[in-house]
Scaffold this motif. Structure first.
Motif, PDB file in Angstrom:
ATOM      1  N   GLU A   1       0.826  -1.207   0.000  1.00  6.57           N
ATOM      2  CA  GLU A   1       0.000   0.000   0.000  1.00  6.57           C
ATOM      3  C   GLU A   1       0.862   1.259   0.000  1.00  6.57           C
ATOM      4  OE1 GLU A   1      -3.817   2.167   0.464  1.00  6.57           O
ATOM      5  OE2 GLU A   1      -2.858   0.594  -0.723  1.00  6.57           O
TER       6      GLU A   1
ATOM      7  N   ARG B   1       1.745   1.939  -3.561  1.00  7.75           N
ATOM      8  CA  ARG B   1       0.595   2.474  -4.301  1.00  7.75           C
ATOM      9  C   ARG B   1       0.369   3.938  -3.968  1.00  7.75           C
ATOM     10  NH1 ARG B   1      -4.996   3.403  -4.219  1.00  7.75           N
ATOM     11  NH2 ARG B   1      -5.166   3.072  -1.972  1.00  7.75           N
TER      12      ARG B   1
ATOM     13  N   GLU C   1     -10.792   1.775  -4.141  1.00 12.29           N
ATOM     14  CA  GLU C   1      -9.409   1.847  -3.681  1.00 12.29           C
ATOM     15  C   GLU C   1      -9.165   2.988  -2.715  1.00 12.29           C
ATOM     16  OE1 GLU C   1      -6.621   2.954  -6.752  1.00 12.29           O
ATOM     17  OE2 GLU C   1      -8.171   4.011  -7.883  1.00 12.29           O
TER      18      GLU C   1
ATOM     19  N   ALA D   1      -8.218   2.793   1.369  1.00  9.65           N
ATOM     20  CA  ALA D   1      -6.806   3.186   1.457  1.00  9.65           C
ATOM     21  C   ALA D   1      -6.263   2.981   2.868  1.00  9.65           C
ATOM     22  CB  ALA D   1      -6.642   4.648   1.041  1.00  9.65           C
ATOM     23  N   GLY D   2      -4.986   2.675   2.933  1.00 11.16           N
ATOM     24  CA  GLY D   2      -4.356   2.412   4.222  1.00 11.16           C
ATOM     25  C   GLY D   2      -4.328   3.584   5.170  1.00 11.16           C
TER      26      GLY D   2
END
Length: 464
Positions: free
Chosen positions: A95, A98, A400, A404-405
């Protein structure tokens, strides 16, 4: 307030036609209510209208759009590559990659948006010099460079002292990592441009309208003279998020101060600093500086005044003592500015988290109430990414961005008051002593170094 406006806002407001958006004076309803008229709130409002064109969106701003940090910052549009080590710790390796890639791409998205919408925000992709201005700072970028390269990514170009001195015209620099995708903007032109486009897209904006109460069960935002009942609420409050009960220990509010010289294009040309690069060094009380389209130097430093509790007020707008100190730092780091008058000085709050990365999440309540803040000095470009997260969360999309983290709430907290404020004063003074000695090529005592090491990270990780 007018006397405390930044150079950026003075320029932007001088060129605008029309007055402020009206204060909210009635009870209204909306699909989405956005609280906060800075970059995050405006980007979120625009994305909501992009994804749900028929949605009614109301945006409330306590001052004017861009009146907070979005109209006062240095105008650096940076990625999260300098924070890749910390990003990994927060969200994991996959993550982190990304999000780092997305944060780099969003810089270009801002430039494309400005071009397509006719916003002359002085967008210039001249890159960012992450420099060492004392021996203690040399190599501070090595960890970020190594992690990026472990992914097969090469966002940084390492420069020798001679190379960075030639680009900046300053003998102070002892080396640098150069990130070519970074850009600069005139921050208030960007904020006010976003406001114009939001109005054109049908967003209902009310300036001079502060949130005084939030009813989480009914989804009502109350203001001094009106209210908004909404199906979802986006809180884009920056440092003022500290006033929300659940978020009160997620941040510390600390001042960042800036000065700007009168135009000096001939001197800049003679010095060799002509590429329009953004520059910042590797201090915790970071110096950051850039040139402007008309040949000024805008120069700032973080780590100023602290807020006790939620008291983010006009004390952050301007500090005569900090401005005088900045003038001396300016001449030391950019010798070509010696003797050039400083025409503007201003300040503003930074919402610093424990690890220097922003947070996003959802408050408890019957309606979706989402929040995002904690840019820690790097918000111009990341605000667009966080707005994507907040929009997907407010619209309850499974994509996404909602997944998200960074959209997991508060990862860690500061101590409660008064420990946070008093401890912050002690740590800030230790950092000041340590970095002041390092600027002179000296070392500090072990106790000062240990106390300074307790400081929360800035917008990138530095060596202790």
């Amino acid at each position: 307030m007018a006397a405390a406006r930044s150079l950026w806002l003075q320029e932007a407001l001088r060129d605008e036609e029309g007055g402020d958006a009206p204060e909210l004076l009635e009870a209204i309803e909306a699909d989405i209510c956005v609280v906060g008229g800075g970059y995050t709130g405006l980007w979120a409002a625009l994305r909501i209208k992009e994804l749900e064109p028929d949605a009614t969106v109301v945006l409330l701003e306590a001052d004017i759009c861009g009146g907070g940090p979005s109209g006062r910052n240095g105008g650096f549009a940076l990625s999260w590559w300098p924070k890749i080590e910390t990003l990994q710790k927060r969200v994991g390796k996959e993550e982190a990659l990304r999000l780092a890639r997305a944060s780099e791409a969003v810089i270009g998205e801002i430039g494309e948006f400005c071009e397509s919408e006719g916003i002359d925000a002085h967008f210039h992709q001249g890159g960012w010099l992450w420099t060492a201005t004392s021996p203690a700072q040399v190599g501070s970028w090595e960890g970020a460079v190594a992690v990026a390269e472990s992914y097969g990514e090469h966002p940084f170009q390492l420069l020798s002292a001679e190379e960075v001195q030639a680009r900046t015209g300053s003998p102070v620099h002892l080396g640098a990592a150069f990130e070519k995708t970074a850009a600069t903007v005139q921050p208030a032109f960007l904020a006010r441009g976003l406001r114009r486009v939001a109005l054109e897209r049908g967003v209902r904006i009310h300036e001079h309208t502060s949130m005084v109460d939030l009813d989480r069960e009914t989804g009502i935002v109350r203001t001094p003279s009106g209210s908004v009942r909404a199906g979802a609420i986006v809180l884009a409050l920056n440092a003022w998020a500290i006033k929300i009960r659940e978020l009160s220990r997620a941040f510390v509010a600390v001042a960042s101060d800036m000065v700007a010289t009168e135009p000096m294009p001939d001197r800049l040309a003679e010095s060799g600093w002509t590429g329009g690069e953004a520059i910042s060094n590797c201090r915790l009380m970071v110096h950051y500086y850039r040139t402007t389209r008309d040949g000024r130097i805008a120069f700032g430093r973080g780590g100023g005044r602290l807020a006790f509790g939620g008291r983010v007020n006009s004390n952050f707008d301007y500090s005569p003592s900090q401005s005088e100190s900045l003038k001396a730092d300016l001449v030391r780091l950019v010798p070509v500015a010696e003797g050039v008058p400083v025409t503007n000085a201003w300040g503003g709050p930074i919402d610093r988290t424990t690890d220097g990365l922003p947070i996003a999440g959802r408050l408890r309540g019957r309606v979706p109430i989402v929040y995002g803040a904690g840019y820690s000095g790097n918000g111009v470009a990341p605000s667009r990414t966080l707005a994507k997260i907040l929009t997907s969360s407010a619209l309850e999309l499974a994509d996404e961005w909602s997944g998200a983290g960074l959209n997991t709430g508060i990862p860690s907290r500061f101590p409660p008051e008064p420990v946070r404020f008093l401890g912050g004063l002690v740590v800030r003074e230790a950092v000041r002593r340590k970095e002041g000695r390092e600027d002179r090529g000296l070392t500090c005592d072990p106790v000062t170094g240990a106390v300074a090491g307790l400081a929360p990270q800035g917008f990138f990780r530095v060596r202790r």
